[in-house]
Design an enzyme around this catalytic site. Sequence first.
Site: not given
Length: 547
Positions: A237, A342-344, A416, A436
Amino acid sequence: MLGLRRDRLLTLLLLGALLSADLYFHLWPQVQRQLRSRERPRGCPCARRVSSPAPDPAAAAADLHTAAHNFSRAGRGTERDHSGRGGPGSKLQALFAHPLYNVPEEPPLLGPEDSLLASQEALRYYRRKVARWNRRHKIYKEQLNLTSLDAPLQLQLEASWVQFHLGINRHGLYPRSSPVVNKLLHDMRHFPTISADYSQDEKALLGACDCTQIVKPSGVHLKLVLRFSDFGKAMFKPMRQQRDEETPVDFFYFIDFQRHNAEIAAFHLDRILDFRRVPPTVGRLVNVTKEILEVTKNEILQSVFFVSPASNVCFFAKCPYMCKTEYAVCGNPHLLEGSLSAFLPSLNLAPRLSVPNPWIRSYSLSGKEETSSPPRWEVNPLYCDTVKQVYPYNSSNRLLNIIDMAVFDFLIGNMDRHHYEMFTKFGDDGFLIHLDNARGFGRHSHDEMSILSPLSQCCRIKKKTLLHLQLLAHADYRLSDMMRESLLEDQLTPILTEPHLLALDRRLQIILRTVEGCIEAHGEQSVVANGPAGQSAPDSGQANWTS
């Protein structure tokens, strides 16, 4: 007779020129549009909003100049020891050495069923993924007549992202004192990228047809998936706001910018609170030319790169409602700050459940509204009584986990949280994943009390959570001091400005006063939940030991 033949020849040449022009300017563009239409659903009314391609990105591929001096502030990050817990005399080290951070977790881990992944199955899956990537990369190179001397990728069992995935258990995304997490942060910060692509959300938006859902072209979805040389993946991001900028008071929360520093700070706060529900996140200076443009195979992503009038390399999101250069992010001239999360594990290995938050907000310009029975939480102070009667909030830890999430969101100012995710393997009592968090830390001067509604309306909180909050309110372990020291680990320090750090202490006191009010109204046994099943805690002395 000779003049007539010459006239016929000129007529034929004119007709040929007209036919060639028609082919080039009319028929060929239609063929190109037909080919591109396979990448998105036909008949999408939003597609007509897509602007013409951005300027040729070739100029963006100039050699990298010595632009690091523009980011001298970001280079002041102090490298810590590999544990990530500070050095001698560290307040952060003292915090993590406290008994609260070393008590055995409940329920105890009994065996493989308490781990998210079966290691052998996961490794077989990752080997297939690496082999597939190698095949596709080879085909891509052959199609472009490119030669590469790079050896095919090999899955490294000791890779930090692999060990991170294998270490996820029912207590959290990583164990306490895990050296793997800090190795993963190091690798995401330093490893070269081998590919870049849009996220699945971005790709879905490329074919979005429900234009009525588009409120404002704010460009908030600009994020990319970067893959590193060890085959690990992270969500990138980019920087959209300066550290000292606050979210304008007239902004709706759902059109606010996504802040890269908020993602980084949220990970550190989550670790300090001992939740361990935010994926490891680190800041990095990314060379948008060499580490994104030159490694992506996505032609759409390639097409949105351009060079600004200030000679900075920029790119923007190519989706129906923000395909304009004014929503671009730019390097300086090539380097751009961003967060890497990091991606899960893949959903094929570890399915996740996405559940609407019972305290979901209205995502419309009209704001809060009264709906049919039961009334919405904004206008019904007894809303929690209804929630507690509904599965799974009536019999598991789910409601207490949502209150944990509300405490976390209130501290960072995140409004959010419309959905939450959890791993299906761990059942109803599994922890919630705090994904997020980029809309946090927007306004340090305002405390949004509605975020605490799950706590104030239900008047319940885990004993473990309360003890940690009370400890972090103590002068020796002040939350702002812990965050200030923890964030020094990041390359992009300072991550938060001092007003944001002080706001954490102020909001922590608000949370504790809310709990005190609940205890006065309902009694401690009804408010403080003890044990894995959320039973009430009769031991009042332990809950207030820091007073």
